[in-house]
Write a protein that holds these residues in place. Structure first.
Motif, PDB file in Angstrom:
ATOM      1  N   UNK A  82       0.813  -1.226   0.000  1.00 22.51           N
ATOM      2  CA  UNK A  82       0.000   0.000   0.000  1.00 22.51           C
ATOM      3  C   UNK A  82       0.844   1.273   0.000  1.00 22.51           C
ATOM      4  N   UNK A 119      -4.086  -5.130   8.976  1.00 17.50           N
ATOM      5  CA  UNK A 119      -3.310  -3.994   8.478  1.00 17.50           C
ATOM      6  C   UNK A 119      -3.867  -3.498   7.148  1.00 17.50           C
ATOM      7  N   UNK A 122      -6.803  -1.201   7.238  1.00 20.84           N
ATOM      8  CA  UNK A 122      -6.559   0.177   7.684  1.00 20.84           C
ATOM      9  C   UNK A 122      -6.497   1.149   6.500  1.00 20.84           C
ATOM     10  N   UNK A 123      -6.246   0.609   5.314  1.00 21.05           N
ATOM     11  CA  UNK A 123      -6.104   1.476   4.144  1.00 21.05           C
ATOM     12  C   UNK A 123      -7.437   1.735   3.436  1.00 21.05           C
TER      13      UNK A 123
END
Lengths: 256, 256
Positions: A82, A119, A122-123
């Motif tokens: 990301x 994780x 989270x984007x």
């Protein structure tokens, strides 16, 4: 319609059968860019690499599938995707797995597979961690691949609610024996270890960690453990606010 | 009254100043048995060591203080304590830290300090992770030590509610500038990385992970980030059910 871009990682490493199976299944749905750890990262949870640099190498590129290996942890792989490789072109969905071994109940917080899925969520795009309740390296991923493909299509086509992070566990039975897919809550319980102690060739003790899960509520039908034990696929939606709101008030006047 | 038995670990390693400070502060309250990682384990989250054995060595024993070093992660250290060294004599309380650097907001899930505190709480005794908002190796832990001692005494003397796990963060200011201790919830936000790319002597690219925290709610006065920014000690009670209960219903009929 434009093919969706699917990012894939895992914690068993770039050569794991579960990972290769997931790349193949995702390739039937969209374009795939995968970054998996070079080596096994089981039990690495949400660990990131702070005190050594990371390497990234392309393993293969064929048609709409690109696979990379990263020297770091599963979460490092997600950040590498990301914040570097796909920084200008976020994937439509992220998948992690298919893990060799279940990640139900409290295992979610030890799991590198789920660390990566969390994780990725989270984007701001949906993320799904997928695990098969069979830890063997040559486990049969046939049913898990069918389940993965179905759930990915469901999420891509129908889910608007974000952030979305799912912890999906598939029982280790043939597809025709799977009774269905159940939305569940995380089972309560904890792992307790028995250390196996041996002596190295220099006569120094060393210890192997060997855990056993204690289920605090084996009969609760709304949990992921119950679902798996009864041949259902368990799906737990995940959030990461660890605040114990119930204790906020009761501790007032005691702490502080 | 019998002196309480206090277990201590950390993630900066057995030689860290914050760890030595905490051992000393705890020694004023009770007997201390500490197992810290041999080397820095920052960012190791809830990672456990599955594919190599663990070594444990005694570093020192003086009066009521015993310090050991373990070759594994912070969570390994906790398991080594509860399932081996102290298996027949559980500590009355577990402490992790004092960390060099804050572990507020979502940092709780990356933090080795908090991974250890959370793991210790699974064994049915209170556990406290302590962090100072100063990451330097020679940070001034004077105020943090006073805060730690006060909170440990509060928990030992008054808290019956279990499991209890606290995430305590201390601002990097002199003790007289600390405005008080606030019970808080975990601040929302996420880390985004910028990878620094360099070339090794063989001409191959490598990447350093360098993150920045994006605070989604800088003005929310009930969060740990707000407390720290305003010179309060933040105390967040921690739980580990990651189920997103709000989504359980909304996903029904879409997934499955």
């Amino acid at each position: 319609m434009k093919k969706p871009l699917i990012f894939i990682t895992n914690d068993d490493g770039v050569n794991a059968l579960g990972f290769r199976t997931l790349v193949e299944a995702a390739g039937r749905i969209g374009r795939v860019i995968a970054i998996a750890p070079e080596t096994t990262q089981s039990g690495k949870a949400h660990a990131i690499t702070m005190y050594s640099p990371l390497y990234l190498r392309q393993v293969r590129k064929e048609g709409d599938v690109e696979v990379y290996a990263c020297s770091g942890t599963p979460v490092d792989c997600v950040k590498m995707a990301f914040d570097h490789l796909l920084a200008d072109n976020y994937p439509d969905i992220s998948l992690s797995g298919i893990n060799h071994g279940s990640n139900s109940a409290i295992s979610v917080i030890y799991s590198g597979t789920m660390g990566a899925a969390i994780e990725a969520s989270f984007y701001g795009r949906p993320a799904i961690g997928l695990s098969l309740a069979d830890e063997h390296s040559n486990a049969d991923f046939t049913a898990a691949a069918i389940v993965a493909e179905k759930i990915v299509r469901d999420v891509l086509g129908k889910v608007d609610e974000l952030p979305l992070c799912l912890n999906v566990n598939v029982p280790a039975v043939p597809y025709e024996d799977i009774k269905g897919i159940r939305l569940c809550r995380q089972n309560r319980g904890h792992w307790k270890e028995s250390f196996v102690c041996r002596q190295d060739p220099r006569g120094v003790d060393y210890f192997w960690l060997t855990g056993e899960f204690f289920n605090s509520e084996p009969n609760s039908e709304d949990t992921d453990e119950w679902a798996l034990a009864h041949n259902y696929v368990s799906v737990v939606p995940i959030q990461t606010d660890l605040t114990n709101y119930g204790q906020l008030e009761s501790l007032s006047g005691i702490i502080g």
